[in-house]
Scaffold this motif. Structure first.
Motif, PDB file in Angstrom:
ATOM      1  N   PRO A   1      52.054  41.110  28.424  1.00 44.82           N
ATOM      2  CA  PRO A   1      51.307  41.879  27.416  1.00 44.82           C
ATOM      3  C   PRO A   1      49.884  41.347  27.221  1.00 44.82           C
ATOM      4  O   PRO A   1      49.683  40.211  26.821  1.00 44.82           O
ATOM      5  CB  PRO A   1      52.157  41.688  26.152  1.00 44.82           C
ATOM      6  N   GLY A   2      48.913  42.175  27.571  1.00 37.17           N
ATOM      7  CA  GLY A   2      47.522  41.809  27.401  1.00 37.17           C
ATOM      8  C   GLY A   2      46.951  40.927  28.492  1.00 37.17           C
ATOM      9  O   GLY A   2      45.786  40.535  28.413  1.00 37.17           O
ATOM     10  N   LEU A   3      47.730  40.614  29.541  1.00 40.44           N
ATOM     11  CA  LEU A   3      47.267  39.705  30.595  1.00 40.44           C
ATOM     12  C   LEU A   3      47.559  40.278  31.967  1.00 40.44           C
ATOM     13  O   LEU A   3      48.579  40.945  32.171  1.00 40.44           O
ATOM     14  CB  LEU A   3      47.968  38.341  30.490  1.00 40.44           C
ATOM     15  N   GLU A   4      46.678  39.995  32.913  1.00 43.35           N
ATOM     16  CA  GLU A   4      46.949  40.265  34.322  1.00 43.35           C
ATOM     17  C   GLU A   4      46.209  39.227  35.151  1.00 43.35           C
ATOM     18  O   GLU A   4      45.011  39.009  34.965  1.00 43.35           O
ATOM     19  CB  GLU A   4      46.494  41.665  34.735  1.00 43.35           C
ATOM     20  N   VAL A   5      46.943  38.563  36.059  1.00 48.12           N
ATOM     21  CA  VAL A   5      46.357  37.508  36.877  1.00 48.12           C
ATOM     22  C   VAL A   5      46.513  37.860  38.346  1.00 48.12           C
ATOM     23  O   VAL A   5      47.204  38.814  38.716  1.00 48.12           O
ATOM     24  CB  VAL A   5      47.022  36.135  36.582  1.00 48.12           C
TER      25      VAL A   5
ATOM     26  N   VAL B   1      34.325  28.537  35.468  1.00 46.14           N
ATOM     27  CA  VAL B   1      35.058  29.599  34.774  1.00 46.14           C
ATOM     28  C   VAL B   1      34.070  30.341  33.876  1.00 46.14           C
ATOM     29  O   VAL B   1      33.282  29.709  33.157  1.00 46.14           O
ATOM     30  CB  VAL B   1      36.211  29.023  33.921  1.00 46.14           C
ATOM     31  N   ALA B   2      34.109  31.668  33.929  1.00 44.16           N
ATOM     32  CA  ALA B   2      33.220  32.483  33.097  1.00 44.16           C
ATOM     33  C   ALA B   2      34.028  33.567  32.398  1.00 44.16           C
ATOM     34  O   ALA B   2      34.904  34.197  33.010  1.00 44.16           O
ATOM     35  CB  ALA B   2      32.114  33.111  33.941  1.00 44.16           C
ATOM     36  N   VAL B   3      33.760  33.779  31.124  1.00 40.72           N
ATOM     37  CA  VAL B   3      34.342  34.884  30.360  1.00 40.72           C
ATOM     38  C   VAL B   3      33.292  35.989  30.317  1.00 40.72           C
ATOM     39  O   VAL B   3      32.152  35.761  29.886  1.00 40.72           O
ATOM     40  CB  VAL B   3      34.713  34.431  28.933  1.00 40.72           C
TER      41      VAL B   3
ATOM     42  N   GLU C   1      37.165  39.895  31.040  1.00 37.13           N
ATOM     43  CA  GLU C   1      37.538  39.376  32.348  1.00 37.13           C
ATOM     44  C   GLU C   1      37.228  37.887  32.364  1.00 37.13           C
ATOM     45  O   GLU C   1      36.213  37.455  31.805  1.00 37.13           O
ATOM     46  CB  GLU C   1      36.757  40.059  33.473  1.00 37.13           C
ATOM     47  N   ILE C   2      38.101  37.127  33.001  1.00 32.76           N
ATOM     48  CA  ILE C   2      37.852  35.704  33.200  1.00 32.76           C
ATOM     49  C   ILE C   2      37.697  35.487  34.701  1.00 32.76           C
ATOM     50  O   ILE C   2      38.635  35.718  35.468  1.00 32.76           O
ATOM     51  CB  ILE C   2      38.978  34.847  32.628  1.00 32.76           C
ATOM     52  N   ARG C   3      36.518  35.083  35.101  1.00 29.33           N
ATOM     53  CA  ARG C   3      36.208  34.927  36.517  1.00 29.33           C
ATOM     54  C   ARG C   3      36.188  33.440  36.859  1.00 29.33           C
ATOM     55  O   ARG C   3      35.580  32.634  36.157  1.00 29.33           O
ATOM     56  CB  ARG C   3      34.865  35.577  36.845  1.00 29.33           C
TER      57      ARG C   3
ATOM     58  N   ALA D   1      43.700  31.740  45.643  1.00 24.43           N
ATOM     59  CA  ALA D   1      42.436  32.210  46.188  1.00 24.43           C
ATOM     60  C   ALA D   1      41.314  31.323  45.667  1.00 24.43           C
ATOM     61  O   ALA D   1      41.466  30.615  44.663  1.00 24.43           O
ATOM     62  CB  ALA D   1      42.183  33.664  45.798  1.00 24.43           C
ATOM     63  N   ALA D   2      40.174  31.375  46.355  1.00 18.01           N
ATOM     64  CA  ALA D   2      39.024  30.599  45.916  1.00 18.01           C
ATOM     65  C   ALA D   2      38.330  31.249  44.724  1.00 18.01           C
ATOM     66  O   ALA D   2      37.650  30.575  43.960  1.00 18.01           O
ATOM     67  CB  ALA D   2      38.042  30.425  47.076  1.00 18.01           C
ATOM     68  N   ASP D   3      38.483  32.556  44.581  1.00 21.19           N
ATOM     69  CA  ASP D   3      37.876  33.289  43.472  1.00 21.19           C
ATOM     70  C   ASP D   3      38.931  34.177  42.818  1.00 21.19           C
ATOM     71  O   ASP D   3      39.733  34.813  43.516  1.00 21.19           O
ATOM     72  CB  ASP D   3      36.708  34.148  43.955  1.00 21.19           C
ATOM     73  N   HIS D   4      38.927  34.214  41.501  1.00 27.80           N
ATOM     74  CA  HIS D   4      39.897  35.018  40.745  1.00 27.80           C
ATOM     75  C   HIS D   4      39.177  35.843  39.687  1.00 27.80           C
ATOM     76  O   HIS D   4      38.109  35.459  39.185  1.00 27.80           O
ATOM     77  CB  HIS D   4      40.910  34.112  40.025  1.00 27.80           C
ATOM     78  N   ARG D   5      39.783  36.967  39.346  1.00 24.31           N
ATOM     79  CA  ARG D   5      39.338  37.775  38.207  1.00 24.31           C
ATOM     80  C   ARG D   5      40.578  38.096  37.380  1.00 24.31           C
ATOM     81  O   ARG D   5      41.435  38.864  37.806  1.00 24.31           O
ATOM     82  CB  ARG D   5      38.655  39.062  38.683  1.00 24.31           C
ATOM     83  N   LEU D   6      40.691  37.500  36.213  1.00 25.94           N
ATOM     84  CA  LEU D   6      41.833  37.700  35.322  1.00 25.94           C
ATOM     85  C   LEU D   6      41.435  38.700  34.240  1.00 25.94           C
ATOM     86  O   LEU D   6      40.326  38.639  33.698  1.00 25.94           O
ATOM     87  CB  LEU D   6      42.252  36.382  34.666  1.00 25.94           C
TER      88      LEU D   6
END
Length: 672
Positions: A56-60, A108-110, A19-21, A65-70
């Motif tokens: 493929p392999g991604l969802e955004v 950004v955090a992985v 997850e990429i936050r 928004a101010a906060d995301h979780r990819l």
């Protein structure tokens, strides 16, 4: 241990599913792009963005928004992909910041699926840039690594994508911006932030919201939406001097704008109270004994911070919204983790030929499923505990709400008196989530309205699976519009809110009867094309006059006897009776009206106006779409839940609306 990266630094990745936050403090757009070994993007199908959130392999995320979780699954990306780039951009619509130098540095955090951070990066040093390549995951000798990039582009997404080698960069950037604008229209406002002391006190905050009314919240996008939603990042275009909140000690709402209630000489209009205090509001008075150790606190109505009970209840309602959103997000995340863990463990079991068949394999698979069931049960137990506490709080808060926040069946309406001051907010309905639809959170929008309302009269299925035909929907939509208009008239002081109605074919005569019979309309409903032209012409001229006076710093130049009250225009049966000129005037009122005291309430089926083509798309996006039946079309930009909205309607057979309108009419007679 988490690796805190600096620009250009890399770090190995030991997991494929990540997850990429992202946290930015202001609504931003998150995009993920697939690139070849040279970093080149070969086509639009290699980019996951709000208009096409999965690749493929991604969802955004589907909106700004101010906060995301990819979500990223490196094992699922095509073999030709060697880089996964995370791109951030500021929305181009609205009145939000236009450069990263004006906002807090994005973080950004992985992380792994268990939430543990692998690497993080704070993007510093940005100034005029409006788009940035935050970081990239890249394949090197069969292994994946993450690199902090921080490369900014002043030309926005179009320049960034062009630099990445995408041939259709400009077209894709435009489609992403359109998708974000549509997402703003269906957003509900973010809740006020909680205090850090861990108790139930909550601070007041300006709401934030966002729009697509063709599919959708939300509120405003022409001005930053205020996403239940007076908030995400709402607003309206071209606002004059911002209105300060009328309660002491609160932060000014940067999105609230209004037309002056009295002419003043020269310069920007000061809405602040002359005796407003600058100190923080006092804590809520102690009204209940502390809970016994180990027991949940007993809920109390008005336990949030604020200068008045109204403000405390407002903050408490938004605190309940935040609590429900958080606990539901935690539950869904836990279930997702349990599912992914079960899949991974089953895959490991099946990968060993010795455990595929026979009793040993069956026992291993059964143990995996048992662990999954245990994790889900633990998550549900925590959810049920939180829901029980919220339900108890709702049981004490709902009866204590003032009329502006209360449902029509609340006894508060039976002791109704015409107010002397405008309330902070207005209830337009209820919101709930499928995990427990017993808990209804009032949908409060700040006053004065910052964007128009669209009551969708198109045929649709409700959230319970039932369907309503077009004729019944049209009647329900008008009933909803009348209920909202009656509530607006009831919460404003006498003479400070005026309602106009356009009903070209007269099809809304029966639902409009309560307003007509009470005599609270400025004039009888306008009929035919001539009536449409007359009302639109007068309101357009009014917006022009106030706009020139306010922007020119000459509010005292308004004509003598000018009506400074807030104006609401209800339009039924659109586009019947509207020619091209009338349509353009309607769009003008939707865009410019809210900033200068003219608000729009459309009762319409979007499909019926499809003959105008894309000309009306900006109109629908500028309005907050509401439905006359329960529907899950509203979304919050905070955690991304789809909230089911239910309108606040007058109970069948109740005369409460007529009684309230009669009091409004009587107060107007005394006022004049």
């Amino acid at each position: 241990m988490t690796a805190e990266l600096v620009r250009g630094q890399n770090h190995p990745l030991s997991q494929a599913r990540l997850e990429i936050r992202i946290s930015a403090g202001t609504p931003i757009v998150a995009v993920a792009a697939l690139g070849d070994e040279n970093g080149r993007i070969h086509g639009v199908e290699w980019v996951a963005h709000p208009g096409a959130p999965t690749q493929p392999g991604l969802e955004v995320s589907r909106q700004a928004a101010a906060d995301h979780r990819l979500a990223v699954d490196l094992d699922a990306v095509p073999e030709a992909v060697h880089r996964v780039s995370v791109l951030l951009a500021l929305p181009v619509s609205g009145t939000g910041p236009v450069r990263f130098g004006a906002v807090a540095a994005p973080f950004v955090a992985v992380t792994g699926l268990d939430g543990g951070e692998v690497a993080s990066y704070t993007i510093t040093g940005l100034e005029a840039e409006s788009a940035v390549v935050a970081l990239e995951l890249y394949r090197r000798q069969g292994a994946w690594k993450v690199r902090a990039v921080g490369q900014g582009y002043a030309g926005g997404l179009a320049e960034l994508l062009t630099d990445q080698g995408l041939p259709q960069a400009r077209q894709l950037a435009d489609s992403i911006n359109d998708a974000v604008a549509q997402g703003l229209a269906r957003s509900v406002q973010a809740p006020p932030p909680r205090t850090a002391d861990g108790n139930r006190s909550r601070q007041a905050a300006a709401p934030a919201l966002g729009p697509d009314q063709g599919g959708t919240v939300p509120q405003p996008p022409p001005v930053p939406p205020v996403s239940p939603y007076s908030g995400q990042t709402p607003g309206g275009p071209g606002q004059p001097a911002p209105q300060q909140p009328s309660y002491p000690g609160a932060e000014p709402d940067p999105h609230a704008v209004t037309q002056p209630s009295a002419p003043t000489a020269g310069g920007p209009i000061d809405y602040s109270h002359p005796r407003r205090q600058n100190a923080a509001p006092p804590p809520p008075p102690p009204t209940a004994p502390p809970a016994a150790p180990g027991q949940p606190a007993q809920p109390v109505a008005g336990d949030a911070t604020g200068w008045s009970m109204e403000e405390r209840l407002y903050n408490q309602v938004w605190g309940m919204f935040e609590d429900l959103a958080r606990t539901t997000a935690a539950y869904r995340s836990a279930v997702d983790f349990a599912e992914s863990r079960m899949d991974k463990e089953l895959e490991q079991v099946l990968s060993d030929p010795r455990s595929r068949i026979g009793g040993q394999g069956d026992a291993a698979r059964e143990a995996v499923r048992a662990r999954h069931a245990q994790l889900v049960a633990q998550a549900r137990e925590a959810l049920d505990r939180d829901l029980a506490q919220l339900a108890a709080e709702a049981d004490v808060v709902e009866p204590a709400l003032p009329p502006a926040y209360a449902r029509w069946d609340n006894p508060a309406w039976h002791s109704y008196r015409v107010p002397m001051e405008i309330p902070m907010a207005l209830r337009l309905g209820d919101l709930h989530l499928p995990e427990d639809d017993r808990i209804r959170i009032p949908m409060l929008v700040r006053l004065p309205l910052e964007r128009g309302l669209w009551i969708d009269s198109g045929p649709a299925g409700s959230s319970d699976g039932s369907f309503t035909d077009s004729h019944a929907m049209s009647r329900l939509a008008m009933d909803t519009a009348v209920a909202h208009a009656g509530r607006l008239l009831a919460v404003y002081p006498a003479g400070e809110f005026t309602v106009h109605v356009i009903d070209p074919a007269g099809s809304g005569a029966q639902p409009l009867a309560p307003l007509v019979q009470a005599g609270v309309l400025a004039a009888p409903p306008a009929l035919g094309a001539a009536g449409v032209a007359d009302v639109l012409g007068r309101l357009t001229q009014r917006v022009d006059l106030v706009q020139m006076a306010v922007r020119g710093g000459a509010a005292d130049s308004l004509p003598p006897g000018f009506d400074t009250s807030q104006q609401l225009l209800i339009v039924n049966d659109f586009p019947h009776g509207f020619d091209d000129r009338a349509v353009n005037q309607l769009r003008y009122l939707a865009d410019e009206g809210p900033a200068f005291g003219v608000h729009l309430m459309m009762v319409a089926d979007r499909e019926e106006s499809s003959g105008y083509g894309p000309l009306l798309d900006p109109l629908w996006r500028s309005l907050l779409r509401l439905t006359p039946v329960a529907d899950d079309h509203l979304a919050d930009p905070w955690v991304g839940h789809a909230w089911t909205y239910e309108p606040s309607l007058v109970p069948s057979g109740s005369k409460v609306l007529q009684q309230v309108l009669n009091q409004v009419a009587a107060a107007r007679t005394k006022f004049t």
